[in-house]
Write an enzyme that holds these catalytic residues in place. Structure first.
Site, PDB file in Angstrom:
ATOM      1  N   ARG A 109      -9.526   7.180   8.236  1.00  0.00           N
ATOM      2  CA  ARG A 109     -10.263   7.608   6.660  1.00  0.00           C
ATOM      3  C   ARG A 109     -11.138   7.561   6.003  1.00  0.00           C
ATOM      4  NH1 ARG A 109      -4.716   5.729   7.757  1.00  0.00           N
ATOM      5  NH2 ARG A 109      -5.245   3.325   6.405  1.00  0.00           N
ATOM      6  N   ARG A 110     -12.196   6.235   6.344  1.00  0.00           N
ATOM      7  CA  ARG A 110     -13.098   5.988   4.866  1.00  0.00           C
ATOM      8  C   ARG A 110     -14.151   7.396   5.647  1.00  0.00           C
ATOM      9  NH1 ARG A 110      -9.502   3.317   3.905  1.00  0.00           N
ATOM     10  NH2 ARG A 110      -9.418   4.904   3.040  1.00  0.00           N
ATOM     11  N   ARG A 127      -1.810  -0.444  -8.533  1.00  0.00           N
ATOM     12  CA  ARG A 127      -2.973  -0.446  -8.381  1.00  0.00           C
ATOM     13  C   ARG A 127      -2.868   1.530  -7.730  1.00  0.00           C
ATOM     14  NH1 ARG A 127      -4.266  -1.092  -2.257  1.00  0.00           N
ATOM     15  NH2 ARG A 127      -4.724  -3.354  -2.244  1.00  0.00           N
ATOM     16  N   ASP A 166       1.221  -1.480   0.224  1.00  0.00           N
ATOM     17  CA  ASP A 166       0.054   0.075  -0.104  1.00  0.00           C
ATOM     18  C   ASP A 166       1.178   1.114  -0.045  1.00  0.00           C
ATOM     19  OD1 ASP A 166      -2.446  -1.969   0.821  1.00  0.00           O
ATOM     20  OD2 ASP A 166      -2.688  -1.358   2.135  1.00  0.00           O
ATOM     21  N   MET A 167       0.170   2.202  -0.198  1.00  0.00           N
ATOM     22  CA  MET A 167       1.175   3.650  -0.184  1.00  0.00           C
ATOM     23  C   MET A 167       0.276   4.552   0.578  1.00  0.00           C
ATOM     24  SD  MET A 167       3.722   5.639  -1.416  1.00  0.00           S
ATOM     25  CE  MET A 167       4.090   4.726  -3.492  1.00  0.00           C
ATOM     26  N   THR A 211     -11.501   2.684  -7.982  1.00  0.00           N
ATOM     27  CA  THR A 211     -12.074   3.642  -7.307  1.00  0.00           C
ATOM     28  C   THR A 211     -13.046   3.015  -6.538  1.00  0.00           C
ATOM     29  OG1 THR A 211     -12.575   5.827  -7.370  1.00  0.00           O
ATOM     30  CG2 THR A 211     -12.620   3.782  -9.641  1.00  0.00           C
ATOM     31  N   HIS A 212     -14.218   3.651  -6.040  1.00  0.00           N
ATOM     32  CA  HIS A 212     -15.883   3.778  -6.443  1.00  0.00           C
ATOM     33  C   HIS A 212     -16.564   4.845  -6.625  1.00  0.00           C
ATOM     34  CE1 HIS A 212     -13.833   2.439  -2.072  1.00  0.00           C
ATOM     35  NE2 HIS A 212     -14.189   2.124  -2.350  1.00  0.00           N
ATOM     36  N   LYS A 245      -7.378   7.750  -5.948  1.00  0.00           N
ATOM     37  CA  LYS A 245      -6.899   8.412  -5.826  1.00  0.00           C
ATOM     38  C   LYS A 245      -6.450   8.929  -4.308  1.00  0.00           C
ATOM     39  CE  LYS A 245     -11.472   9.828  -7.853  1.00  0.00           C
ATOM     40  NZ  LYS A 245     -12.231  10.306  -7.597  1.00  0.00           N
ATOM     41  N   GLY A 246      -6.057   8.651  -3.674  1.00  0.00           N
ATOM     42  CA  GLY A 246      -5.303   8.881  -1.990  1.00  0.00           C
ATOM     43  C   GLY A 246      -5.556   9.413  -0.908  1.00  0.00           C
ATOM     44  N   GLN A 250      -0.851   7.358  -6.375  1.00  0.00           N
ATOM     45  CA  GLN A 250      -1.801   8.047  -5.868  1.00  0.00           C
ATOM     46  C   GLN A 250      -2.309   9.229  -6.874  1.00  0.00           C
ATOM     47  OE1 GLN A 250       0.033   8.892  -2.640  1.00  0.00           O
ATOM     48  NE2 GLN A 250      -1.201   7.361  -0.917  1.00  0.00           N
TER      49      GLN A 250
HETATM   50  C1  LIG Z   1      -8.697  -1.469  -3.073  1.00  0.00           C
HETATM   51  C2  LIG Z   1      -8.471   0.024  -2.577  1.00  0.00           C
HETATM   52  C3  LIG Z   1      -7.115  -0.137  -2.298  1.00  0.00           C
HETATM   53  C4  LIG Z   1      -7.088   1.340  -1.733  1.00  0.00           C
HETATM   54  N1  LIG Z   1      -5.834   1.620  -1.307  1.00  0.00           N
HETATM   55  C5  LIG Z   1      -4.804   2.959  -0.951  1.00  0.00           C
HETATM   56  C6  LIG Z   1      -3.637   3.281  -0.919  1.00  0.00           C
HETATM   57  O1  LIG Z   1      -2.527   1.950  -0.675  1.00  0.00           O
HETATM   58  N2  LIG Z   1      -3.510   4.379  -0.120  1.00  0.00           N
HETATM   59  C7  LIG Z   1      -4.057   5.305  -0.600  1.00  0.00           C
HETATM   60  O2  LIG Z   1      -3.621   6.480   0.236  1.00  0.00           O
HETATM   61  N3  LIG Z   1      -5.264   5.485  -1.198  1.00  0.00           N
HETATM   62  C8  LIG Z   1      -5.426   3.585  -0.490  1.00  0.00           C
HETATM   63  N4  LIG Z   1      -7.228   3.650  -1.480  1.00  0.00           N
HETATM   64  C9  LIG Z   1      -8.289   4.806  -0.488  1.00  0.00           C
HETATM   65  C10 LIG Z   1      -8.269   5.908  -2.142  1.00  0.00           C
HETATM   66  O3  LIG Z   1      -6.637   6.668  -2.142  1.00  0.00           O
HETATM   67  C11 LIG Z   1      -9.564   6.762  -1.714  1.00  0.00           C
HETATM   68  O4  LIG Z   1      -9.283   7.165  -0.777  1.00  0.00           O
HETATM   69  C12 LIG Z   1     -11.142   6.524  -1.774  1.00  0.00           C
HETATM   70  O5  LIG Z   1     -10.710   4.774  -2.386  1.00  0.00           O
HETATM   71  C13 LIG Z   1     -12.188   7.055  -2.108  1.00  0.00           C
HETATM   72  O6  LIG Z   1     -11.553   7.621  -3.166  1.00  0.00           O
HETATM   73  P1  LIG Z   1     -12.420   7.286  -4.531  1.00  0.00           P
HETATM   74  O7  LIG Z   1     -11.788   6.930  -5.836  1.00  0.00           O
HETATM   75  O8  LIG Z   1     -13.145   6.158  -4.209  1.00  0.00           O
HETATM   76  O9  LIG Z   1     -13.503   8.837  -5.237  1.00  0.00           O
HETATM   77  P2  LIG Z   1     -14.373   9.931  -4.214  1.00  0.00           P
HETATM   78  O10 LIG Z   1     -13.784  10.899  -4.998  1.00  0.00           O
HETATM   79  O11 LIG Z   1     -13.757   9.709  -3.051  1.00  0.00           O
HETATM   80  O12 LIG Z   1     -15.621   9.192  -4.145  1.00  0.00           O
HETATM   81  C14 LIG Z   1     -16.627   8.700  -5.484  1.00  0.00           C
HETATM   82  C15 LIG Z   1     -17.547   8.275  -4.503  1.00  0.00           C
HETATM   83  O13 LIG Z   1     -17.293   6.712  -3.714  1.00  0.00           O
HETATM   84  C16 LIG Z   1     -18.289   6.063  -2.790  1.00  0.00           C
HETATM   85  N5  LIG Z   1     -17.356   6.871  -1.478  1.00  0.00           N
HETATM   86  C17 LIG Z   1     -15.899   6.823  -1.605  1.00  0.00           C
HETATM   87  N6  LIG Z   1     -15.245   6.843  -0.598  1.00  0.00           N
HETATM   88  C18 LIG Z   1     -16.099   6.010   0.233  1.00  0.00           C
HETATM   89  C19 LIG Z   1     -16.210   6.439   1.753  1.00  0.00           C
HETATM   90  N7  LIG Z   1     -15.429   5.830   2.481  1.00  0.00           N
HETATM   91  N8  LIG Z   1     -17.661   5.463   2.387  1.00  0.00           N
HETATM   92  C20 LIG Z   1     -18.264   5.727   1.553  1.00  0.00           C
HETATM   93  N9  LIG Z   1     -19.049   6.231  -0.078  1.00  0.00           N
HETATM   94  C21 LIG Z   1     -17.859   6.002  -0.485  1.00  0.00           C
HETATM   95  C22 LIG Z   1     -19.156   7.751  -3.036  1.00  0.00           C
HETATM   96  O14 LIG Z   1     -19.854   7.500  -3.799  1.00  0.00           O
HETATM   97  C23 LIG Z   1     -18.175   8.693  -3.373  1.00  0.00           C
HETATM   98  O15 LIG Z   1     -19.701  10.039  -4.389  1.00  0.00           O
HETATM   99  C24 LIG Z   1      -7.640   2.764  -1.379  1.00  0.00           C
HETATM  100  C25 LIG Z   1      -8.845   2.138  -2.637  1.00  0.00           C
HETATM  101  C26 LIG Z   1      -9.315   1.640  -2.753  1.00  0.00           C
HETATM  102  C27 LIG Z   1     -10.714   1.091  -3.947  1.00  0.00           C
END
Ligand SMILES: Cc1cc2nc3c(=O)[nH]c(=O)nc-3n(C[C@H](O)[C@H](O)[C@H](O)COP(=O)(O)OP(=O)(O)OC[C@H]3O[C@@H](n4cnc5c(N)ncnc54)[C@H](O)[C@@H]3O)c2cc1C
Length: 312
Positions: free
Chosen positions: A290-291, A186, A135-136, A228-229, A189-190, A165
């Site tokens: 963080r979530r 992987r 992970d980063m 990403t979600h 966004k960060g 990220q």
């Molecule tokens: C498999 C995986 C591994 C990851 N590993 C790392 C890592 O190693 N280092 C790191 O810095 N980050 C990591 N992340 C987290 C990532 O950086 C983001 O902070 C996180 O995925 C939210 O960003 P998003 O791309 O979903 O977009 P966003 O623009 O933040 O969200 C888009 C949509 O997704 C949904 N959503 C997003 N987050 C949430 C939440 N917490 N609760 C409910 N709904 C939500 C909402 O519907 C939102 O409108 C990881 C994420 C995933 C999916």
């Protein structure tokens, strides 16, 4: 803007010992609020969650939560826990894929110890055909994480991959470098609050960088993971892959446990590979915060369940 403030606010709260004590007391009870994002505190619970995810046709990676350990002894304990986890996963018969953090293996204590610990895990992982994702973490660790990754790559470990990220300005260059190396990336966004000097602050800039790096990885990468979600990022990835005839088997999507399960299922139904990141363990508080920081609406749900728990 709102997201930047929210990340900063929850980052401050994550440092509160009182909040951690209260959350730890209530969060992982049978219907506790943290269970939405964390599979459990034990390996058994994580394996059970992974089995259910696999039964639904999705892939998994297990993460034994923990970060920023403060001593060589703690780093050693985390390393032994990971090696034990590999055994448990192998005998459970679920997919052999784990994620870990270098500060959990002692990066902030002593870099050489951290590399030794990582190699101990990678040796065990190689013997059992596991893939290990590093992970980063936040930007003070970006360069050193990538350097350590490159060290183990030069030592011949090919069962490991990194995370980049899109908020971090240097990531586009790092993606091209990882492609040239042949490493699996992987893209996320960060999750951390970062200074302007190293990271984009506006969501539009982070998203634009995500799309640029996604294209770099899809065209020149090695089985990249688009994590990403965000349905806009996912739609753009699907459209780009179709336009450039990149097969759905040449990359995967990834999402976090408990987030956008609807989207997880629909991508799998459409024939894409979707991996769920399954976090578990007693050290869940920083991950959980963080979530919350990503989506302030989550905090309302937590507060409501915390109040009703305390009344019960
Ligand atoms: C498999 C995986 C591994 C990851 N590993 C790392 C890592 O190693 N280092 C790191 O810095 N980050 C990591 N992340 C987290 C990532 O950086 C983001 O902070 C996180 O995925 C939210 O960003 P998003 O791309 O979903 O977009 P966003 O623009 O933040 O969200 C888009 C949509 O997704 C949904 N959503 C997003 N987050 C949430 C939440 N917490 N609760 C409910 N709904 C939500 C909402 O519907 C939102 O409108 C990881 C994420 C995933 C999916």
């Amino acid at each position: 803007m709102l997201q930047t403030v929210s990340k900063a606010f929850f980052h401050i709260l994550a440092g509160s010992k009182t909040l951690k004590r209260t959350a730890s007391r209530y969060g992982m009870r049978p219907r506790g609020f943290a269970r939405r994002f964390i599979a459990g505190e034990s390996v058994e619970e994580a394996i059970e969650a992974a089995r259910q995810i696999e039964a639904a046709g999705l892939l998994v990676t297990l993460d034994h939560l923990g970060e920023a350990v403060g001593s060589v002894a703690e780093a050693d304990a985390a390393t032994r826990a990971y090696i034990g986890l590999l055994d448990r996963i192998a005998s459970a018969g679920i997919e052999r894929n784990v994620s870990l953090k270098l500060t959990q293996l002692g990066l902030t204590v002593d870099r050489a110890t951290c590399v030794d610990n990582l190699r101990r895990i990678l040796d065990a992982a190689t013997a059992k055909s596991f893939f290990v994702r590093i992970d980063m973490e936040d930007s003070p660790y970006t360069a050193v994480t990538l350097e350590i990754f490159e060290t183990i790559w030069q030592l011949g470990y090919r069962n490991a991959g990194v995370v980049l990220q899109s908020c971090v300005r240097r990531s586009e260059e790092d993606a091209a470098h990882m492609n040239a190396l042949g490493a699996r990336v992987r893209l996320v966004k960060g999750a951390y609050k970062e200074p302007t000097k190293v990271a984009f602050q506006a969501k539009s800039d982070v998203d634009a960088a995500f799309l640029r790096i996604m294209k770099v990885l899809l065209m020149g990468g090695h089985y990249p993971a688009i994590a990403t979600h965000d349905s806009a990022m996912i739609a753009a990835t699907r459209a780009y892959a179709a336009e450039r005839a990149v097969a759905p088997s040449a990359f995967e999507f990834q999402m976090l446990y408990g987030i956008r399960r609807d989207l997880q299922a629909s991508l799998a139904r459409d024939g894409f590979r979707l991996r769920v990141y399954v976090p578990f363990g007693r050290e869940w508080f920083p991950y959980f915060m963080r979530r919350l920081g990503e989506r302030p609406a989550n905090a309302t749900f937590v507060l409501r369940s915390l109040l009703s728990e305390r009344r019960a």
